[in-house]
Design a protein around this motif. Sequence first.
Motif, mmCIF file in Angstrom:
data_model
loop_
_atom_site.group_PDB
_atom_site.id
_atom_site.type_symbol
_atom_site.label_atom_id
_atom_site.label_comp_id
_atom_site.label_asym_id
_atom_site.label_seq_id
_atom_site.Cartn_x
_atom_site.Cartn_y
_atom_site.Cartn_z
ATOM 1 N N ASP A 239 0.812 -1.228 0.000
ATOM 2 C CA ASP A 239 0.000 0.000 0.000
ATOM 3 C C ASP A 239 0.842 1.274 0.000
ATOM 4 O O ASP A 239 0.309 2.380 0.130
ATOM 5 N N ASN A 240 2.156 1.137 -0.141
ATOM 6 C CA ASN A 240 3.052 2.305 -0.239
ATOM 7 C C ASN A 240 2.871 3.302 0.900
ATOM 8 O O ASN A 240 2.888 4.520 0.690
ATOM 9 N N ASP A 241 2.689 2.758 2.103
ATOM 10 C CA ASP A 241 2.509 3.644 3.246
ATOM 11 C C ASP A 241 3.797 3.830 4.050
ATOM 12 O O ASP A 241 3.789 4.435 5.124
ATOM 13 N N GLY A 242 4.891 3.307 3.528
ATOM 14 C CA GLY A 242 6.166 3.429 4.227
ATOM 15 C C GLY A 242 6.466 2.289 5.163
ATOM 16 O O GLY A 242 7.570 2.197 5.692
ATOM 17 N N LEU A 243 5.489 1.405 5.368
ATOM 18 C CA LEU A 243 5.678 0.235 6.212
ATOM 19 C C LEU A 243 5.696 -1.008 5.327
ATOM 20 O O LEU A 243 4.683 -1.329 4.695
ATOM 21 N N PRO A 244 6.797 -1.718 5.250
ATOM 22 C CA PRO A 244 6.807 -2.971 4.483
ATOM 23 C C PRO A 244 5.745 -3.925 5.016
ATOM 24 O O PRO A 244 5.387 -3.895 6.189
ATOM 25 N N ASP A 245 5.248 -4.768 4.140
ATOM 26 C CA ASP A 245 4.154 -5.671 4.516
ATOM 27 C C ASP A 245 4.474 -6.499 5.756
ATOM 28 O O ASP A 245 3.576 -6.781 6.566
ATOM 29 N N TYR A 246 5.733 -6.888 5.929
ATOM 30 C CA TYR A 246 6.037 -7.789 7.048
ATOM 31 C C TYR A 246 6.004 -7.095 8.408
ATOM 32 O O TYR A 246 6.044 -7.763 9.443
ATOM 33 N N ILE A 247 5.884 -5.769 8.406
ATOM 34 C CA ILE A 247 5.685 -5.052 9.665
ATOM 35 C C ILE A 247 4.448 -4.146 9.604
ATOM 36 O O ILE A 247 4.316 -3.206 10.374
ATOM 37 N N ASP A 248 3.540 -4.452 8.694
ATOM 38 C CA ASP A 248 2.321 -3.666 8.485
ATOM 39 C C ASP A 248 1.114 -4.547 8.804
ATOM 40 O O ASP A 248 0.913 -5.593 8.195
ATOM 41 N N VAL A 249 0.293 -4.119 9.759
ATOM 42 C CA VAL A 249 -0.858 -4.935 10.169
ATOM 43 C C VAL A 249 -2.025 -4.844 9.189
ATOM 44 O O VAL A 249 -2.981 -5.609 9.290
ATOM 45 N N ASP A 250 -1.965 -3.885 8.244
ATOM 46 C CA ASP A 250 -2.984 -3.752 7.199
ATOM 47 C C ASP A 250 -2.240 -3.601 5.877
ATOM 48 O O ASP A 250 -1.979 -2.489 5.418
ATOM 49 N N ASP A 251 -1.911 -4.708 5.253
ATOM 50 C CA ASP A 251 -0.994 -4.695 4.116
ATOM 51 C C ASP A 251 -1.500 -3.916 2.909
ATOM 52 O O ASP A 251 -0.710 -3.283 2.206
ATOM 53 N N ASP A 252 -2.811 -3.966 2.643
ATOM 54 C CA ASP A 252 -3.323 -3.283 1.458
ATOM 55 C C ASP A 252 -3.945 -1.927 1.767
ATOM 56 O O ASP A 252 -4.452 -1.245 0.872
ATOM 57 N N GLY A 253 -3.921 -1.521 3.036
ATOM 58 C CA GLY A 253 -4.410 -0.189 3.392
ATOM 59 C C GLY A 253 -5.900 -0.006 3.174
ATOM 60 O O GLY A 253 -6.348 1.115 2.893
ATOM 61 N N ASP A 254 -6.677 -1.090 3.326
ATOM 62 C CA ASP A 254 -8.118 -0.969 3.108
ATOM 63 C C ASP A 254 -8.889 -0.734 4.398
ATOM 64 O O ASP A 254 -10.110 -0.732 4.413
ATOM 65 N N GLY A 255 -8.169 -0.553 5.502
ATOM 66 C CA GLY A 255 -8.816 -0.304 6.776
ATOM 67 C C GLY A 255 -9.212 -1.554 7.533
ATOM 68 O O GLY A 255 -9.791 -1.463 8.622
ATOM 69 N N THR A 256 -8.911 -2.727 6.980
ATOM 70 C CA THR A 256 -9.215 -3.994 7.634
ATOM 71 C C THR A 256 -7.915 -4.709 7.957
ATOM 72 O O THR A 256 -7.060 -4.867 7.078
ATOM 73 N N LEU A 257 -7.737 -5.123 9.192
ATOM 74 C CA LEU A 257 -6.503 -5.789 9.578
ATOM 75 C C LEU A 257 -6.284 -7.053 8.754
ATOM 76 O O LEU A 257 -7.222 -7.802 8.467
ATOM 77 N N THR A 258 -5.036 -7.280 8.404
ATOM 78 C CA THR A 258 -4.682 -8.463 7.619
ATOM 79 C C THR A 258 -5.164 -9.736 8.298
ATOM 80 O O THR A 258 -5.712 -10.634 7.649
ATOM 81 N N LYS A 259 -4.963 -9.831 9.608
ATOM 82 C CA LYS A 259 -5.349 -11.066 10.290
ATOM 83 C C LYS A 259 -6.861 -11.286 10.268
ATOM 84 O O LYS A 259 -7.325 -12.414 10.413
ATOM 85 N N LYS A 260 -7.635 -10.214 10.054
ATOM 86 C CA LYS A 260 -9.076 -10.382 9.929
ATOM 87 C C LYS A 260 -9.434 -10.858 8.524
ATOM 88 O O LYS A 260 -10.376 -11.627 8.332
ATOM 89 N N GLU A 261 -8.648 -10.417 7.544
ATOM 90 C CA GLU A 261 -8.935 -10.780 6.156
ATOM 91 C C GLU A 261 -8.575 -12.230 5.845
ATOM 92 O O GLU A 261 -9.028 -12.780 4.835
ATOM 93 N N ILE A 262 -7.740 -12.847 6.672
ATOM 94 C CA ILE A 262 -7.384 -14.248 6.415
ATOM 95 C C ILE A 262 -8.124 -15.190 7.374
ATOM 96 O O ILE A 262 -7.820 -16.364 7.455
ATOM 97 N N LYS A 263 -9.121 -14.664 8.060
ATOM 98 C CA LYS A 263 -9.895 -15.456 9.009
ATOM 99 C C LYS A 263 -11.046 -16.156 8.294
ATOM 100 O O LYS A 263 -11.599 -15.639 7.323
ATOM 101 N N PHE A 264 -11.392 -17.330 8.767
ATOM 102 C CA PHE A 264 -12.583 -18.014 8.262
ATOM 103 C C PHE A 264 -13.261 -18.740 9.423
ATOM 104 O O PHE A 264 -12.647 -18.969 10.470
ATOM 105 N N THR A 265 -14.505 -19.080 9.245
ATOM 106 C CA THR A 265 -15.239 -19.832 10.257
ATOM 107 C C THR A 265 -15.600 -21.207 9.699
ATOM 108 O O THR A 265 -15.730 -21.381 8.484
ATOM 109 N N TYR A 266 -15.741 -22.161 10.587
ATOM 110 C CA TYR A 266 -16.120 -23.510 10.183
ATOM 111 C C TYR A 266 -16.904 -24.155 11.322
ATOM 112 O O TYR A 266 -16.834 -23.717 12.471
ATOM 113 N N MET A 267 -17.660 -25.182 10.973
ATOM 114 C CA MET A 267 -18.476 -25.883 11.954
ATOM 115 C C MET A 267 -17.745 -27.136 12.410
ATOM 116 O O MET A 267 -17.225 -27.910 11.610
#
Length: 339
Positions: A239-267
């Motif tokens: 996202d060119n915010d000055g923080l490399p992805d490996y130290i950026d909690v929101d890699d694409d700068g969409d306002g949603t944390l990366t760890k939330k975007e890779i979450k899924f639910t299952y039964m």
Amino acid sequence: MRSLLKIALLFTVAFTFYACPQDDIGPQATPARPYAEVYQEDLAKIEEFLDTHYVTVDANYNTEFFEIPEGGTQTPISAMTELESINRNIHNISYKIYYLKLREGVGESPTRIDSSFVSYKGNLMSDVSVTFDQSSTPVWFALEDVIRGWGEIIPQFKTGTHTANPDGTITFDNYGAGVMFLPSGLGYFNTATGNIPSYSPLIFNFKLYNLQFRDHDRDRILSKYEYGSDFNAEAIDTDNDGLPDYIDVDDDGDGTLTKKEIKFTYMDGGVEKTGYYPYNGATIDNPVTPYDERRGIPRKFTGPIVPPSTLPSALESDFTDPNRLRRHLDKTCKPPYSN
């Protein structure tokens, strides 16, 4: 261990020194010599050492170095089949780094931004009788926090196996073991520390027992995947915010944390649970688990929104293509997700 870690402190001291007003610090320190100039001298010293010395290796891969006497028949290090080298572009010059691969190891290799569990011994190349630092007991090092040469050579080796003993100790075997011959530019360069003179090429004998793949930003994606394929290039910053992805909690700068975007639910037994997609899915699904391990982080979903349990295969996102744009890197892809 102490010498390897001292470099960070020394840099801090050096910065403080130069930040002081001229009237407070007295005479200026001698400016550092150009890296390229010093490297040519170091390379000549290293190659001469390899041509004029031989090494003995014991059953535990400990090494000792000796100069070949006149008329001696010992095999010089430069003629050993175990001698390898890599080239790295650092300081705007091309370094050739020699190392002995005494044993590669059978496990995994760390990257330059991971941690290694090693034992080691460091000697001056100018006087191999001088051991300036050592640890026969394995210690953890974050490779990005120690001298640069370690971050280039340790990843050329692999970890081994280990066995827990009844007395609580651990026995390591099949580990990577070697020797690195470092020019000063990848060591301490112009900084004299302990009994290491400035501009000193160094020798390290080491054994790589274990590793830890790091997750610097704790977003559940290992840093080795987020940095980029070339660990000697600048880290990726999606996202060119000055923080490399490996130290950026929101890699694409969409306002949603990366760890939330890779979450899924299952039964699981009628109970809804939360999981996290791995960066790359497993080769084979474990039929015992209530979810499919083959699914890595998916790309943006383009089908209709339906419950994950009823999602037909024809409408699934791509979970496997290594070139897919994973949704945590796609600014247009935001929750809620269908899978």
